[in-house]
Design a protein around this motif. Structure first.
Motif, short mmCIF file in Angstrom:
data_model
loop_
_atom_site.label_atom_id
_atom_site.label_comp_id
_atom_site.label_asym_id
_atom_site.label_seq_id
_atom_site.Cartn_x
_atom_site.Cartn_y
_atom_site.Cartn_z
N GLN A 300 0.83 -1.20 0.00
CA GLN A 300 0.00 0.00 0.00
C GLN A 300 0.87 1.25 0.00
O GLN A 300 0.55 2.25 -0.67
CB GLN A 300 -0.92 -0.02 1.22
N GLN A 301 1.96 1.21 0.74
CA GLN A 301 2.87 2.35 0.78
C GLN A 301 3.48 2.61 -0.59
O GLN A 301 3.62 3.77 -1.02
CB GLN A 301 3.97 2.09 1.80
N ILE A 302 3.83 1.55 -1.31
CA ILE A 302 4.41 1.70 -2.65
C ILE A 302 3.42 2.37 -3.59
O ILE A 302 3.77 3.29 -4.34
CB ILE A 302 4.84 0.32 -3.20
N LYS A 303 2.17 1.92 -3.55
CA LYS A 303 1.15 2.53 -4.41
C LYS A 303 1.01 4.02 -4.12
O LYS A 303 0.94 4.84 -5.05
CB LYS A 303 -0.19 1.82 -4.20
N THR A 304 0.98 4.36 -2.84
CA THR A 304 0.83 5.77 -2.46
C THR A 304 2.04 6.59 -2.89
O THR A 304 1.89 7.69 -3.45
CB THR A 304 0.63 5.88 -0.94
N GLU A 305 3.23 6.07 -2.62
CA GLU A 305 4.45 6.81 -2.95
C GLU A 305 4.55 7.08 -4.45
O GLU A 305 4.91 8.20 -4.87
CB GLU A 305 5.68 6.03 -2.48
N ILE A 306 4.26 6.08 -5.26
CA ILE A 306 4.37 6.25 -6.71
C ILE A 306 3.31 7.22 -7.22
O ILE A 306 3.60 8.09 -8.06
CB ILE A 306 4.27 4.89 -7.42
N THR A 307 2.09 7.09 -6.74
CA THR A 307 1.02 7.99 -7.17
C THR A 307 1.36 9.44 -6.82
O THR A 307 1.21 10.34 -7.65
CB THR A 307 -0.31 7.59 -6.51
N VAL A 308 1.83 9.67 -5.60
CA VAL A 308 2.18 11.02 -5.16
C VAL A 308 3.37 11.55 -5.97
O VAL A 308 3.39 12.71 -6.39
CB VAL A 308 2.50 11.04 -3.65
N ALA A 309 4.37 10.70 -6.20
CA ALA A 309 5.56 11.13 -6.94
C ALA A 309 5.20 11.53 -8.38
O ALA A 309 5.71 12.54 -8.89
CB ALA A 309 6.61 10.02 -6.95
N VAL A 310 4.32 10.76 -9.02
CA VAL A 310 3.91 11.10 -10.38
C VAL A 310 3.14 12.42 -10.40
O VAL A 310 3.35 13.27 -11.27
CB VAL A 310 3.06 9.96 -10.97
N GLN A 311 2.24 12.62 -9.44
CA GLN A 311 1.48 13.86 -9.38
C GLN A 311 2.38 15.06 -9.17
O GLN A 311 2.23 16.10 -9.83
CB GLN A 311 0.44 13.77 -8.25
#
Length: 392
Positions: A300-311
């Protein structure tokens, strides 16, 4: 940057030390593969009372002595040896995945240090460009002062700004030297290093977030490590359950008693009335549940980190596109004001204000560019692609 990461992969001393953990884990596999050594036991009893010795015999003769030779071996049952080997191999996998995670964090440190130097060099180049511009104005104003076109104040103001730029340039150079020493330490080299300002390291698409997440699941060290830990916990459950089965010990006995030979068999087995390894079995089950929960949390942390980084990356990209127009306008304004000042159409105050505005815009643009590149590095880090960059 790719070269810096590659050199760090080969030469960083702490990374070399971390690799030894794999060797230690592999040594545990060798230990698990070893079989239990046999046991040789001897007991000798000597008759001490002469009145009980055999007739016409001396004390040291075998008629007055009993000897016990026992040769036994303990046997691992219920797949105990195989489970030990499997558990040890699973721990090797954990060490390998931990190394990937250590590399990922090291590469981020190297990349960030490289980017800091890159930014300092960029800022230094901007100040150098501004200083060259002002130095040319100082030369022109000296001639204009000689011809009494301007006042001495105009010349002093230009010289003061030129000196300010010189101090800033020297400050950037000294800070860059310090950062280069830190980068050399991370890379594990003694030779001087220099950052290539033309390096275009941002070369992979960030559009498909789902594919980036799947790549992270397949390559990020922390996720792979916790997955390996779950597998190791499963192997440990099997091992602990098999260890609840008592290990029998079997062998032979050779027992000459007062010159009369006896031969026998030996067998012993602990009776599991009280100790059935209940504690370690329960502990291994709890550990598996704990690691499984950690695995879900990391995912779950990976999904959040990648989504935030792309945004954030897209937001910074928009800021860069917007600010590039401001740079062009400020450069045009500076050129117009300088031309007007040299033609006597405006004051030096207007020119210096335009110069400062241009320089501020340049610095602000570089700050946005640095933030954009840092977000890109963070995306490389969160997806695990930074390890791939170091291996290219």
């Amino acid at each position: 940057m790719q070269k810096a990461l590659s050199v760090a992969k080969q030469n960083n001393l702490l990374l070399k030390s971390e690799r030894r953990n794999i060797d230690q884990a592999q040594a545990d596999v060798i230990t698990a593969q070893l079989k239990i050594n046999p046991t040789l036991n001897n007991q000798s009893l000597q008759l001490m009372s002469p009145s009980h010795m055999a007739g016409n015999s001396f004390w040291y003769q075998n008629a007055n002595r009993q000897v016990w030779w026992q040769f036994t071996k303990q046997f691992q049952v219920a797949g105990q040896r195989e489970n030990k080997i499997d558990f040890a191999k699973k721990n090797v996998a954990i060490a390998e995945k931990n190394l990937i995670e250590y590399e990922r964090n090291l590469y981020l440190d190297v990349a960030n240090k490289w980017l800091e130097i890159w930014t300092l060099r960029k800022q230094g180049r901007i100040v150098q460009e501004a200083k060259v511009n002002i130095d040319s104005l100082v030369l022109i104003n000296k001639l204009r002062l000689k011809n009494q076109v301007i006042t001495e104040t105009d010349l002093l103001r230009a010289e003061l700004l030129a000196n300010t730029y010189l101090i800033q340039q020297q400050t950037f150079q000294k800070e860059e030297q310090s950062k280069c020493l830190e980068l050399r330490n991370l890379m594990g080299v003694d030779n001087p290093v220099q950052v290539d300002l033309s390096d275009a390291f941002m070369n992979f698409s960030t559009e498909n977030v789902d594919s980036l997440i799947q790549y992270a699941f397949a390559n990020r060290g922390d996720y792979l490590s916790v997955q390996s830990t779950v597998a190791s916990a499963e192997a440990n459950i099997k091992l602990q359950k098999s260890l609840a089965i008592p290990k029998p010990e079997l062998g032979f006995i050779w027992n000459p008693q007062n010159s009369i030979p006896y031969f026998g068999l030996y067998a012993t087995m602990p009776l599991p009335f009280f100790n059935k390894n209940q504690g370690d079995i329960q502990k291994s089950i709890v550990q598996k549940e704990q690691y499984a929960a950690a695995s879900a949390g990391v995912a779950q942390q990976i999904k959040t980190e990648i989504t935030v980084a792309v945004q954030r990356l897209k937001s910074q990209q928009q800021n860069l596109q917007h600010f590039s127009g401001i740079l062009k306008k400020s450069a045009q304004i500076l050129s117009n004001v300088k031309y007007a000042y040299l033609k006597g159409g405006t004051t030096i105050i207007d020119f210096l204000e335009a110069e400062r505005s241009w320089l501020d815009n340049q610095h602000q643009y570089n700050d946005i560019l640095q933030a954009y590149q840092q977000n890109y590095l963070q995306l490389l880090f969160t997806t695990g692609k930074i390890n791939q960059l170091a291996s290219e």
